[in-house]
Motif scaffolding. Sequence first.
Motif, PDB file in Angstrom:
ATOM      1  N   GLN A   1      34.168  49.821   5.059  1.00  0.00           N
ATOM      2  CA  GLN A   1      34.695  50.942   5.841  1.00  0.00           C
ATOM      3  C   GLN A   1      35.324  50.459   7.143  1.00  0.00           C
ATOM      4  N   ILE A   2      34.688  49.531   7.811  1.00  0.00           N
ATOM      5  CA  ILE A   2      35.226  49.033   9.078  1.00  0.00           C
ATOM      6  C   ILE A   2      36.529  48.285   8.842  1.00  0.00           C
ATOM      7  N   ARG A   3      36.591  47.471   7.788  1.00  0.00           N
ATOM      8  CA  ARG A   3      37.800  46.699   7.526  1.00  0.00           C
ATOM      9  C   ARG A   3      38.943  47.589   7.045  1.00  0.00           C
ATOM     10  N   ALA A   4      38.616  48.719   6.431  1.00  0.00           N
ATOM     11  CA  ALA A   4      39.683  49.655   6.042  1.00  0.00           C
ATOM     12  C   ALA A   4      40.397  50.191   7.276  1.00  0.00           C
ATOM     13  N   ALA A   5      39.651  50.364   8.357  1.00  0.00           N
ATOM     14  CA  ALA A   5      40.248  50.848   9.605  1.00  0.00           C
ATOM     15  C   ALA A   5      40.744  49.710  10.494  1.00  0.00           C
ATOM     16  N   LEU A   6      40.141  48.524  10.337  1.00  0.00           N
ATOM     17  CA  LEU A   6      40.497  47.367  11.163  1.00  0.00           C
ATOM     18  C   LEU A   6      40.540  46.127  10.267  1.00  0.00           C
TER      19      LEU A   6
ATOM     20  N   SER B   1      21.090  53.629  12.041  1.00  0.00           N
ATOM     21  CA  SER B   1      22.427  53.135  12.315  1.00  0.00           C
ATOM     22  C   SER B   1      23.130  54.014  13.330  1.00  0.00           C
ATOM     23  N   TRP B   2      24.424  53.773  13.514  1.00  0.00           N
ATOM     24  CA  TRP B   2      25.266  54.480  14.470  1.00  0.00           C
ATOM     25  C   TRP B   2      26.471  54.966  13.691  1.00  0.00           C
ATOM     26  N   PRO B   3      27.101  56.092  14.054  1.00  0.00           N
ATOM     27  CA  PRO B   3      28.229  56.592  13.267  1.00  0.00           C
ATOM     28  C   PRO B   3      29.331  55.551  13.062  1.00  0.00           C
ATOM     29  N   ALA B   4      29.880  55.518  11.859  1.00  0.00           N
ATOM     30  CA  ALA B   4      30.877  54.512  11.493  1.00  0.00           C
ATOM     31  C   ALA B   4      32.073  54.532  12.425  1.00  0.00           C
ATOM     32  N   GLU B   5      32.555  55.736  12.769  1.00  0.00           N
ATOM     33  CA  GLU B   5      33.763  55.818  13.594  1.00  0.00           C
ATOM     34  C   GLU B   5      33.548  55.223  14.980  1.00  0.00           C
ATOM     35  N   ARG B   6      32.304  55.208  15.450  1.00  0.00           N
ATOM     36  CA  ARG B   6      32.047  54.643  16.779  1.00  0.00           C
ATOM     37  C   ARG B   6      32.013  53.117  16.721  1.00  0.00           C
ATOM     38  N   PHE B   7      31.449  52.579  15.632  1.00  0.00           N
ATOM     39  CA  PHE B   7      31.547  51.129  15.450  1.00  0.00           C
ATOM     40  C   PHE B   7      33.011  50.708  15.372  1.00  0.00           C
ATOM     41  N   VAL B   8      33.829  51.468  14.633  1.00  0.00           N
ATOM     42  CA  VAL B   8      35.253  51.151  14.504  1.00  0.00           C
ATOM     43  C   VAL B   8      35.930  51.202  15.865  1.00  0.00           C
ATOM     44  N   SER B   9      35.613  52.201  16.660  1.00  0.00           N
ATOM     45  CA  SER B   9      36.221  52.338  17.978  1.00  0.00           C
ATOM     46  C   SER B   9      35.886  51.152  18.876  1.00  0.00           C
ATOM     47  N   VAL B  10      34.622  50.749  18.884  1.00  0.00           N
ATOM     48  CA  VAL B  10      34.218  49.600  19.697  1.00  0.00           C
ATOM     49  C   VAL B  10      34.894  48.332  19.187  1.00  0.00           C
ATOM     50  N   ALA B  11      34.975  48.181  17.867  1.00  0.00           N
ATOM     51  CA  ALA B  11      35.632  47.010  17.289  1.00  0.00           C
ATOM     52  C   ALA B  11      37.107  46.970  17.669  1.00  0.00           C
ATOM     53  N   ARG B  12      37.779  48.119  17.591  1.00  0.00           N
ATOM     54  CA  ARG B  12      39.203  48.175  17.960  1.00  0.00           C
ATOM     55  C   ARG B  12      39.409  47.817  19.433  1.00  0.00           C
ATOM     56  N   ASP B  13      38.527  48.313  20.270  1.00  0.00           N
ATOM     57  CA  ASP B  13      38.633  48.013  21.695  1.00  0.00           C
ATOM     58  C   ASP B  13      38.610  46.505  21.932  1.00  0.00           C
TER      59      ASP B  13
END
Length: 341
Positions: free
Chosen positions: A233-238, A199-211
Amino acid sequence: MDPILVFCLPAIGDFVRCHSAVQVIAERFPGHPIDVITSPLAAPLARLMPSVRKAWVLEKRHLQAGLGNRMQLARQLREQNYRACYLLSSSTKAALVPWMAGIPERIGYPRELQFGIVNRLPAGWLKSLVAFGPRKTRLFEQVCAIAMLGERPADGTQLPPPRMVISPEELSAWRVRHGIDAARPALALYTSDFANFRSWPAERFVSVARDHARRGWSVWIVGGPREREAATQIRAALPEAVDFTSTPDITDAMCQIAASNVFLGVDGGICHAAAALGGPCVLIFGSNRSYETGPVNDQVRYVEPPISTPSWIEHTRDVSEDNVLEALAAAVTQAHRPQGA
């Protein structure tokens, strides 16, 4: 015409790659119906694969199913009058099924010494049997070699990549059921389990999703039980991201991917299915893993860590967000470019 049976591999990604062999067989024997055997998890994908008539299900994974399951399936197969069975799985347990079903030709490499059970051996079978060390041949090349009876393709000939097709009507019906606005672009994310080295770090998926969300895109998280914690985790941030990981039917997941404008994923079975659907795909892989285990479809873009010494990096931590965003933008642009431009 007599039907042909193809005993495929059970995992989703491996099953999708087996479609390359199905296409080779369909070209060699036009007009002959082709059926497949696979696992309950992968079998629903068969109806999306051109040249596949029907999928038989071995109730458990091939290596775990008991003799009773195999005998029951063999009795059903005996009634179909198959002329041949191509064994893309090399296990003896797999080979027992067409043997018990009385299928005349049982084609494959006897890697577990199934002589007699496997009764037609591709050219070069002995070399394959005694090979030592890591295999450089990719899985889709291995299954195509069985389909071609070990013959080498002519110079310049490309093996067919796996392909799956969802009709416009089915895709439209899926959008209606889920209230999807077809005019709004969507990014499909396949994360696997964040604890997985692939996988890829969670915070980077979140960053790409936010973008993408900032630019008006929908963000869809696709997958199954393995991806549900990551989706949380992603939905908690987005919170506006849509969690599709509770989808009960894998063909519904294929509609999610096919309806998106671009797919961003990591090494795993779903990435092979996404690639076979033909839409833009950006895949994050460890160095050198993409050649051996990645999809071979032309529209796939890989983002990998720099090669080091030794030149094999399993993790993806060195893949930057900027490189992923650049690849996503390029994939979308390429998809909208007129053919031949």
